[in-house]
Design an enzyme around this catalytic site. Structure first.
Site, PDB file in Angstrom:
ATOM      1  N   ASP A  30      -7.350  14.524  17.487  1.00  0.00           N
ATOM      2  CA  ASP A  30      -6.238  15.044  16.683  1.00  0.00           C
ATOM      3  C   ASP A  30      -5.304  13.893  16.377  1.00  0.00           C
ATOM      4  O   ASP A  30      -5.221  12.923  17.135  1.00  0.00           O
ATOM      5  CB  ASP A  30      -5.489  16.161  17.423  1.00  0.00           C
ATOM      6  N   GLU A 151     -16.236  29.028   9.853  1.00  0.00           N
ATOM      7  CA  GLU A 151     -15.933  29.625  11.153  1.00  0.00           C
ATOM      8  C   GLU A 151     -15.396  31.046  10.961  1.00  0.00           C
ATOM      9  O   GLU A 151     -14.579  31.287  10.081  1.00  0.00           O
ATOM     10  CB  GLU A 151     -14.891  28.749  11.856  1.00  0.00           C
ATOM     11  N   CYS A 260      -5.042  33.226   8.170  1.00  0.00           N
ATOM     12  CA  CYS A 260      -6.274  33.215   7.363  1.00  0.00           C
ATOM     13  C   CYS A 260      -6.258  34.181   6.176  1.00  0.00           C
ATOM     14  O   CYS A 260      -6.369  33.739   5.036  1.00  0.00           O
ATOM     15  CB  CYS A 260      -7.473  33.496   8.252  1.00  0.00           C
ATOM     16  N   LYS A 322      -0.615  39.440  15.307  1.00  0.00           N
ATOM     17  CA  LYS A 322      -1.474  40.501  15.859  1.00  0.00           C
ATOM     18  C   LYS A 322      -1.466  40.342  17.377  1.00  0.00           C
ATOM     19  O   LYS A 322      -0.991  39.309  17.883  1.00  0.00           O
ATOM     20  CB  LYS A 322      -2.890  40.417  15.284  1.00  0.00           C
TER      21      LYS A 322
END
Ligand code: NAD
Length: 435
Positions: A30, A151, A260, A322
């Site tokens: 990263d 993914e 997403c 969520k």
């Protein structure tokens, strides 16, 4: 196999740790040194059930490393996964600058044949784009292939989803290249589909857009149910038992959020429009989703007596987009709390995991240590995220500590009759209001 994963977010970190758990040598890279320093000390940058243990085990066994040195990691890898963010731009298109940077880094380090895998969610045509970036920036005339391997993991069950995916999609330029990835995934013994690169890229967007459409459809049905005196929870149950329809993603509520669905639906719409197709169905999905929290906020105002909420205290249960995640991206709590504060209400909020992330957005609201602390003295309790621990609250206790017995449930987690029996006014989504 020697693997390099670029980007240690939800997707990269989980992918890396699972591949190491399957016996591969993995370096997760990263560009944020704080993230890598933390991981090297065993501190997870995200909350994900089972992640910390799996990381610790594989680091201890010497199969998993974390580094900021992209060049070194790529040099020794046979397969390089690009799992960086692909955020939305203002116009809905996908910002590919992180993918481009990662591809340039790979190009500079390219020392032998490698398979470069796009795991990030990227619009159709990005495989060609990455190929071009690497061709332009490589220092040696070394061969490579670009594969699309989208993914499908869900935050909150990312490890399980990666170990037991419904399917593995491999979009490769030819079968020989596809076999390299098949080999890598073979130990999982899950269904695999091999396609061309463009089709694999489309599978990801079409899948997310379809799931988002199911959610918006349930919400649209809920809005009719409210007017017609039907109960949407019974309606979607009756629909979902039809094996052609299925119950998943067919619940009415505040709509989809997260990192997403909102961005992927807008991105697919943008892609469609660049090809001259307006995609009215997807447009309606997005509009319905944007309208859903606004309708709920109107319900809060109506129940509390108008738009001036000064002097009133509202308890908000659930902040993450969520349950089982600390991710706040496009969380509905952001819409609800922003409105409550703008209308002068005092907000008290609680979430089992996402409080720290919320604090950076709303530093001045009060955070409770549990649902009851938030309910104490409140004029209304608003359920935004359906964490399991909210489903079994003690209504008698709530009734005794709240200033007013009013519950607005954005996720239909309670039985209206039970709430009413305990003396509450209860508003939910797509069901008749019981006072
Ligand atoms: P994230 O934002 O959590 O993580 C991305 C990471 O990439 C960050 O840590 C960032 O520092 C790093 N990064 C960016 N550019 C880099 C570079 N050049 N070199 C090294 N590191 C770099 O993102 P995420 O949620 O893991 O998502 C990654 C991709 O996967 C996105 O395309 C997303 O749409 C897709 N996806 C996400 C999910 C999900 O549930 N989060 C599920 C499926 C697919």
């Amino acid at each position: 196999m020697n693997i390099c994963v670029i980007g240690t977010g939800y997707v990269g970190l989980v992918t890396g740790v699972v591949f190491s758990d399957l016996g591969n040598d993995v370096v997760c890279v990263d560009k944020l040194s704080a993230k890598i320093d933390g991981l090297n000390k065993g501190v997870m940058p995200i909350y994900e059930p089972g992640l910390e243990e799996m990381v610790a085990r594989n680091v201890a066994d010497g199969r998993l490393q974390f580094s900021t040195d992209l060049e070194a990691a790529v040099t020794k890898a046979e397969v390089v996964f690009i799992a960086v963010g692909t955020p939305p731009r203002e116009d809905g298109s996908t910002d590919l600058s992180y993918v481009e940077d990662a591809a340039k880094g790979v190009a500079r380090a390219l020392n032998s044949y490698k398979v470069i895998v796009n795991k990030s969610t990227v619009p159709v045509g990005t495989g060609d784009f990455v190929r071009q970036v690497i061709m332009t920036n490589r220092r040696r005339a070394v061969d490579f292939d670009v594969v699309s391997n989208p993914e499908f993991l869900r935050e909150g069950s990312a490890i399980t989803d990666t170990l037991v995916p419904d399917r593995i999609v491999i979009g490769a330029p030819n079968r020989v290249v596809a076999m390299r990835l098949l080999e890598l995934y073979a130990p999982l013994e899950r269904p695999m589909i091999i396609t061309d690169v463009a089709s694999a890229e489309m599978i990801k967007y079409a899948s997310n857009a379809f799931l988002a459409t199911k959610i918006s459809f349930a919400n649209a049905v809920a809005n009719i149910c409210e007017e017609a005196g039907a109960d949407v929870t019974q309606v979607v149950k009756g629909m979902g038992l039809d094996s052609r329809i299925g119950a998943a993603f067919l619940s009415a509520g505040l709509g989809y959020g997260g990192s997403c669905f909102p961005k992927d639906t807008r991105s697919l719409l943008h892609t469609a429009q660049t090809f001259g197709y307006d995609f009215p169905l997807l447009k309606a999905t997005i509009e319905t989703n944007e309208e859903q929290p606004r309708r709920f906020i109107r319900k809060i105002h109506d129940a509390l007596g108008g738009d001036d909420l000064k002097g009133l205290t509202v308890g908000v249960l659930g902040l993450a987009f969520k349950p089982n995640t600390d991710d706040m991206r496009e969380a509905k709590s952001l819409d609800v709390i922003t409105d409550l504060l703008a209308c002068g209400a005092t907000v008290k909020a609680y979430d089992p995991i996402a409080i720290e992330n919320t604090r950076s957005v709303f530093p001045h609201i009060t955070y409770g240590a549990n649902a009851y602390e938030v309910a104490a003295g409140a004029d209304a309790l608003v359920v935004v995220t359906e964490w399991n621990e909210f489903k079994t609250l003690n209504f008698e206790r709530l009734a005794s500590i709240m200033n007013r017995r009013l519950i607005l449930d954005g996720r239909n987690i309670y039985d209206p009759e039970t709430v009413r029996r305990n003396g509450f006014e209860y508003h939910s989504i797509g069901r008749v209001t019981l006072a």
